[in-house]
Design a protein around this motif. Structure first.
Motif, PDB file in Angstrom:
ATOM      1  N   PHE A  30      33.075  46.615  35.882  1.00  0.00           N
ATOM      2  CA  PHE A  30      34.487  47.020  35.866  1.00  0.00           C
ATOM      3  C   PHE A  30      34.682  48.366  36.566  1.00  0.00           C
ATOM      4  N   ARG A  34      37.370  48.416  39.887  1.00  0.00           N
ATOM      5  CA  ARG A  34      38.680  49.077  39.842  1.00  0.00           C
ATOM      6  C   ARG A  34      39.067  49.754  41.147  1.00  0.00           C
ATOM      7  N   ARG A  46      44.615  44.397  34.547  1.00  0.00           N
ATOM      8  CA  ARG A  46      43.970  44.649  33.253  1.00  0.00           C
ATOM      9  C   ARG A  46      43.025  43.486  32.979  1.00  0.00           C
ATOM     10  N   TRP A  47      41.989  43.763  32.207  1.00  0.00           N
ATOM     11  CA  TRP A  47      40.987  42.746  31.905  1.00  0.00           C
ATOM     12  C   TRP A  47      40.905  42.529  30.400  1.00  0.00           C
ATOM     13  N   ILE A 105      36.590  36.193  30.886  1.00  0.00           N
ATOM     14  CA  ILE A 105      37.417  37.357  31.205  1.00  0.00           C
ATOM     15  C   ILE A 105      38.768  36.869  31.705  1.00  0.00           C
ATOM     16  N   VAL A 107      42.082  37.752  33.570  1.00  0.00           N
ATOM     17  CA  VAL A 107      42.608  38.732  34.523  1.00  0.00           C
ATOM     18  C   VAL A 107      44.118  38.798  34.359  1.00  0.00           C
ATOM     19  N   MET A 136      39.582  41.546  41.632  1.00  0.00           N
ATOM     20  CA  MET A 136      38.847  40.498  40.928  1.00  0.00           C
ATOM     21  C   MET A 136      37.572  40.133  41.673  1.00  0.00           C
ATOM     22  N   LEU A 139      34.895  42.564  41.152  1.00  0.00           N
ATOM     23  CA  LEU A 139      34.203  42.363  39.881  1.00  0.00           C
ATOM     24  C   LEU A 139      33.103  41.314  40.036  1.00  0.00           C
ATOM     25  N   THR A 175      49.150  36.256  33.716  1.00  0.00           N
ATOM     26  CA  THR A 175      47.724  35.949  33.790  1.00  0.00           C
ATOM     27  C   THR A 175      47.445  35.389  35.175  1.00  0.00           C
ATOM     28  N   HIS A 178      41.117  33.308  35.209  1.00  0.00           N
ATOM     29  CA  HIS A 178      40.174  33.395  34.099  1.00  0.00           C
ATOM     30  C   HIS A 178      38.780  33.267  34.697  1.00  0.00           C
TER      31      HIS A 178
END
Length: 212
Positions: A30, A34, A46-47, A105, A107, A136, A139, A175, A178
């Motif tokens: 993370f 970011r 946000r996660w 997770i 997103v 994303m 990540l 959202t 995922h």
């Protein structure tokens, strides 16, 4: 690991071991993710890390009907996704075992932090995703660097109200995806299949290949 290697081997993992993913591994991923680009540095992403077994099962239960409908359409020939049968079987196994993935997770993005400049065009609006999906992908790459695999899915976005209620997501957030996360059961791919550069890059005009 070289960045180019991570980019070439961060495929969709559909089979995971039961080895837990340490908090430190997630934190480090993370921390790197970011820095993904986003419009106006609004940082809308946000996660939500879901480890709770009951909540993972609830998410999986929401996911499965959409997958089953998709899978049925592929099986009866109504939908052609261009994937080989082995990939479809693997995706089906993934869907039926989603609750057992070590980490899910979610997103999430703040609507006020997005600036979709294509919203008024007579087509699907996608520009807002430019402030979400690069972060994303960061990540996923950061996880890959640490030997952790991932799979991005968007089918659960159909159930956004139910997901919001389950995870306490407030109004004003959407959202966006995922992500299943865990150590791979088998191994990372050594060669992903993608279209060659010659087929996807043009110069000055759409139908003018840049490389031959």
């Amino acid at each position: 690991m070289e960045l180019s290697e991570a980019m070439r081997t961060t495929g969709t993992c559909r089979h995971y071991s039961d080895e837990p993913v340490p908090d430190k591994v997630l934190y480090d991923a993370f921390d790197v993710a970011r820095f993904g680009p986003q419009g106006g540095n609004r940082q809308p992403v946000r996660w939500i890390v879901v480890r709770d077994e009951a909540k993972k099962k609830a998410l999986a239960d929401l996911y499965l009907p959409y997958w089953e409908a998709y899978y049925a359409a592929i099986s009866d020939g109504t939908k052609d996704v261009g994937a080989v049968p082995k990939t479809i079987r693997s995706a089906n196994e993934f869907a039926h075992n989603l609750a057992s993935v070590p980490v899910l997770i979610v997103v999430v993005a703040e609507l006020a932090g997005l600036h979709p400049t294509d919203a008024e065009l007579d087509r699907l609006s996608v520009v807002g995703g430019a402030s979400i999906y690069p972060t994303m992908q960061n990540l996923c790459l950061a996880l890959r660097e640490q030997g952790v695999a991932s799979a991005v899915t968007t089918l659960l976005c159909h159930e956004e109200p139910a997901v919001n209620e389950l995870l306490g997501i407030p109004e004003g957030y959407l959202t966006a995806a995922h992500i299943a996360v865990g150590y791979p059961r088998d191994h990372f791919p050594t060669k992903l299949t993608r279209s060659p550069v010659e087929d996807i890059v043009s110069i000055d005009e759409f139908d003018a290949p840049m490389f031959r």
